[in-house]
Design a protein around this motif. Structure first.
Motif, mmCIF file in Angstrom:
data_model
loop_
_atom_site.group_PDB
_atom_site.id
_atom_site.type_symbol
_atom_site.label_atom_id
_atom_site.label_comp_id
_atom_site.label_asym_id
_atom_site.label_seq_id
_atom_site.Cartn_x
_atom_site.Cartn_y
_atom_site.Cartn_z
ATOM 1 N N MET A 126 3.017 -12.716 -0.629
ATOM 2 C CA MET A 126 2.830 -11.159 0.049
ATOM 3 C C MET A 126 4.402 -10.520 0.182
ATOM 4 O O MET A 126 5.052 -11.348 0.657
ATOM 5 N N PRO A 127 4.402 -9.432 -0.299
ATOM 6 C CA PRO A 127 5.842 -8.916 -0.227
ATOM 7 C C PRO A 127 6.231 -8.711 1.326
ATOM 8 O O PRO A 127 5.285 -8.514 2.294
ATOM 9 N N GLY A 128 7.784 -8.869 1.537
ATOM 10 C CA GLY A 128 7.943 -8.985 2.849
ATOM 11 C C GLY A 128 7.697 -7.723 3.962
ATOM 12 O O GLY A 128 7.461 -7.947 4.968
ATOM 13 N N LYS A 129 7.732 -6.641 3.095
ATOM 14 C CA LYS A 129 7.346 -5.321 4.064
ATOM 15 C C LYS A 129 5.701 -5.402 4.461
ATOM 16 O O LYS A 129 5.645 -5.063 5.408
ATOM 17 N N ALA A 130 5.039 -6.033 3.773
ATOM 18 C CA ALA A 130 3.641 -6.122 4.414
ATOM 19 C C ALA A 130 3.536 -7.270 5.362
ATOM 20 O O ALA A 130 2.876 -7.040 6.274
ATOM 21 N N LEU B 180 -6.297 -5.512 6.552
ATOM 22 C CA LEU B 180 -5.124 -5.272 7.865
ATOM 23 C C LEU B 180 -3.865 -4.458 7.302
ATOM 24 O O LEU B 180 -3.608 -3.617 7.947
ATOM 25 N N CYS B 181 -3.664 -4.323 5.984
ATOM 26 C CA CYS B 181 -2.488 -3.560 5.484
ATOM 27 C C CYS B 181 -2.945 -2.245 5.086
ATOM 28 O O CYS B 181 -1.936 -1.618 4.639
ATOM 29 N N GLN B 182 -4.199 -1.841 5.429
ATOM 30 C CA GLN B 182 -4.658 -0.543 4.939
ATOM 31 C C GLN B 182 -3.686 0.599 5.445
ATOM 32 O O GLN B 182 -3.422 1.364 4.692
ATOM 33 N N PRO B 183 -3.355 0.523 6.560
ATOM 34 C CA PRO B 183 -2.303 1.663 7.088
ATOM 35 C C PRO B 183 -1.252 1.809 6.669
ATOM 36 O O PRO B 183 -0.461 3.042 6.708
ATOM 37 N N LEU B 184 -0.681 1.074 5.789
ATOM 38 C CA LEU B 184 0.408 1.235 5.105
ATOM 39 C C LEU B 184 0.503 2.101 3.830
ATOM 40 O O LEU B 184 1.426 2.676 3.453
ATOM 41 N N PRO C 124 6.938 4.773 1.278
ATOM 42 C CA PRO C 124 6.702 4.664 -0.425
ATOM 43 C C PRO C 124 6.819 3.025 -0.264
ATOM 44 O O PRO C 124 6.224 2.471 -0.995
ATOM 45 N N ALA C 125 7.949 2.534 0.369
ATOM 46 C CA ALA C 125 8.248 0.993 0.262
ATOM 47 C C ALA C 125 7.185 0.137 0.428
ATOM 48 O O ALA C 125 6.585 -1.006 0.030
ATOM 49 N N GLN C 126 6.809 0.558 1.752
ATOM 50 C CA GLN C 126 5.606 -0.197 2.464
ATOM 51 C C GLN C 126 4.246 0.106 1.667
ATOM 52 O O GLN C 126 3.578 -1.112 1.274
ATOM 53 N N ARG C 127 4.168 1.203 1.120
ATOM 54 C CA ARG C 127 2.943 1.495 0.239
ATOM 55 C C ARG C 127 2.795 0.527 -1.140
ATOM 56 O O ARG C 127 1.862 0.108 -1.454
ATOM 57 N N LYS C 128 4.033 0.705 -1.460
ATOM 58 C CA LYS C 128 4.369 -0.343 -2.840
ATOM 59 C C LYS C 128 4.118 -1.841 -2.459
ATOM 60 O O LYS C 128 3.328 -2.438 -3.488
ATOM 61 N N ALA C 129 4.527 -2.196 -1.410
ATOM 62 C CA ALA C 129 4.371 -3.500 -0.880
ATOM 63 C C ALA C 129 2.789 -3.972 -0.818
ATOM 64 O O ALA C 129 2.129 -4.836 -1.268
ATOM 65 N N ARG C 130 1.902 -3.083 -0.386
ATOM 66 C CA ARG C 130 0.500 -3.074 -0.255
ATOM 67 C C ARG C 130 -0.212 -3.341 -1.427
ATOM 68 O O ARG C 130 -0.899 -3.908 -1.854
ATOM 69 N N ASN D 53 -3.011 -5.845 -5.745
ATOM 70 C CA ASN D 53 -3.244 -6.300 -7.159
ATOM 71 C C ASN D 53 -3.401 -7.830 -7.239
ATOM 72 O O ASN D 53 -4.374 -8.418 -8.163
ATOM 73 N N ARG D 54 -2.860 -8.533 -6.343
ATOM 74 C CA ARG D 54 -2.929 -10.005 -6.743
ATOM 75 C C ARG D 54 -4.219 -10.411 -5.956
ATOM 76 O O ARG D 54 -5.019 -11.259 -6.341
ATOM 77 N N VAL D 55 -4.522 -10.003 -4.990
ATOM 78 C CA VAL D 55 -5.826 -10.106 -4.352
ATOM 79 C C VAL D 55 -7.001 -9.905 -5.285
ATOM 80 O O VAL D 55 -8.182 -10.287 -5.344
ATOM 81 N N SER D 56 -6.930 -8.574 -5.893
ATOM 82 C CA SER D 56 -7.879 -8.109 -6.691
ATOM 83 C C SER D 56 -8.194 -8.952 -8.041
ATOM 84 O O SER D 56 -9.191 -9.167 -8.522
ATOM 85 N N ALA D 57 -7.028 -9.430 -8.532
ATOM 86 C CA ALA D 57 -7.027 -10.324 -9.704
ATOM 87 C C ALA D 57 -7.803 -11.755 -9.211
ATOM 88 O O ALA D 57 -8.447 -12.246 -10.145
ATOM 89 N N LEU D 58 -7.753 -12.160 -7.854
ATOM 90 C CA LEU D 58 -8.469 -13.282 -7.483
ATOM 91 C C LEU D 58 -9.945 -13.078 -7.031
ATOM 92 O O LEU D 58 -10.672 -13.865 -7.408
#
Length: 244
Positions: free
Chosen positions: A159-163, A209-213, A223-229, A234-239
């Motif tokens: 998970m990206p640090g900003k998330a 829970l990260c949806q508000p980003l 933008p940086a937070q949205r990119k992190a989410r 993408n990783r969860v969707s692949a899973l």
């Protein structure tokens, strides 16, 4: 060659002489640790003729005959017991199973409420054999199959640090909070990622829970937070593939 007793190697008077000849031919030394033969050199040969010493033959044969007699005496009670059991109608060996060509009839009769005991009498087998033939039809088997929950495997995602920073201010449920608390921080340049190990369902709830980003709910879109989410999404969707 090392053996505990001579009876482990030979079964009779004639057999022991044959074994000694084979050992001599293959140049195998014999060491017996217990019993009457333990103090004897059974491989001693005449230096000129190469034949087994007469003293060895003389000592070996009485001991071997005694051992053979002892084994015969041990067998007799066993054979007497087997004969007595056969006289009473008992049969040795494994109990008969349901023949392959009768399995279908047994299963059909069981589904028609024929009892296991009655089926065992009809086919001349044990109740256990009938239960084996109808194992998947038994109530306990069906209940266990239906009630067994599907196991989810643990999956590790970065998970990206900003998330992860945002989630520290959120109020996740116990499972999500435990997964985040047990996450491993992996430094990447000036930033970091949080390596989270959890079942796919927990990853999906953390992503929610990260949806508000993405902006909304009174929060500006960074933008940086949205990119992190999005990266975590993408990783969860692949899973967990999304349904069309």
């Amino acid at each position: 060659m090392h053996i505990s007793e001579m009876s482990r190697l030979v079964r009779g008077t004639g057999h022991i002489l044959d074994v000694l000849d084979v050992l001599h031919r293959d140049q195998v030394a014999l060491r017996i640790h217990d019993g009457a033969f333990s103090a004897m050199d059974l491989t001693a040969r005449h230096p000129r003729t190469g034949e087994l010493l007469s003293t060895v033959k003389f000592m070996v044969q009485p001991f071997a005959a005694t051992g053979e007699l002892q084994r015969d005496l041990q067998r007799e009670p066993t054979y007497d017991g087997l004969r007595a059991s056969e006289t009473k109608g008992s049969k040795g060996g494994r109990r008969p199973a349901v023949p392959a060509d009768k399995t279908g009839d047994v299963r059909t009769a069981y589904l028609e409420d024929r009892s296991i005991a009655a089926l065992a009498r009809d086919h001349g087998v044990s109740r256990g054999a009938i239960r084996t033939a109808v194992a998947d039809l038994l109530p306990d088997h069906t209940a266990a199959k239906e009630e067994a929950p599907a196991l989810e495997l643990l999956v590790t995602l970065d998970m990206p640090g900003k998330a992860a920073d945002f989630l520290r201010t959120a109020e996740p449920e116990a499972a999500e909070r435990a997964a985040l608390a047990q996450g491993v921080v992996v430094r990447r340049g000036q930033g970091y990622t949080l390596r989270v190990t959890a079942v796919p369902a927990v990853h999906c709830r953390i992503l929610a829970l990260c949806q508000p980003l993405d902006g909304g709910q009174g929060m500006p879109a960074v933008p940086a937070q949205r990119k992190a989410r999005r990266e975590y999404e993408n990783r969860v969707s692949a899973l967990v593939p999304t349904e069309p």
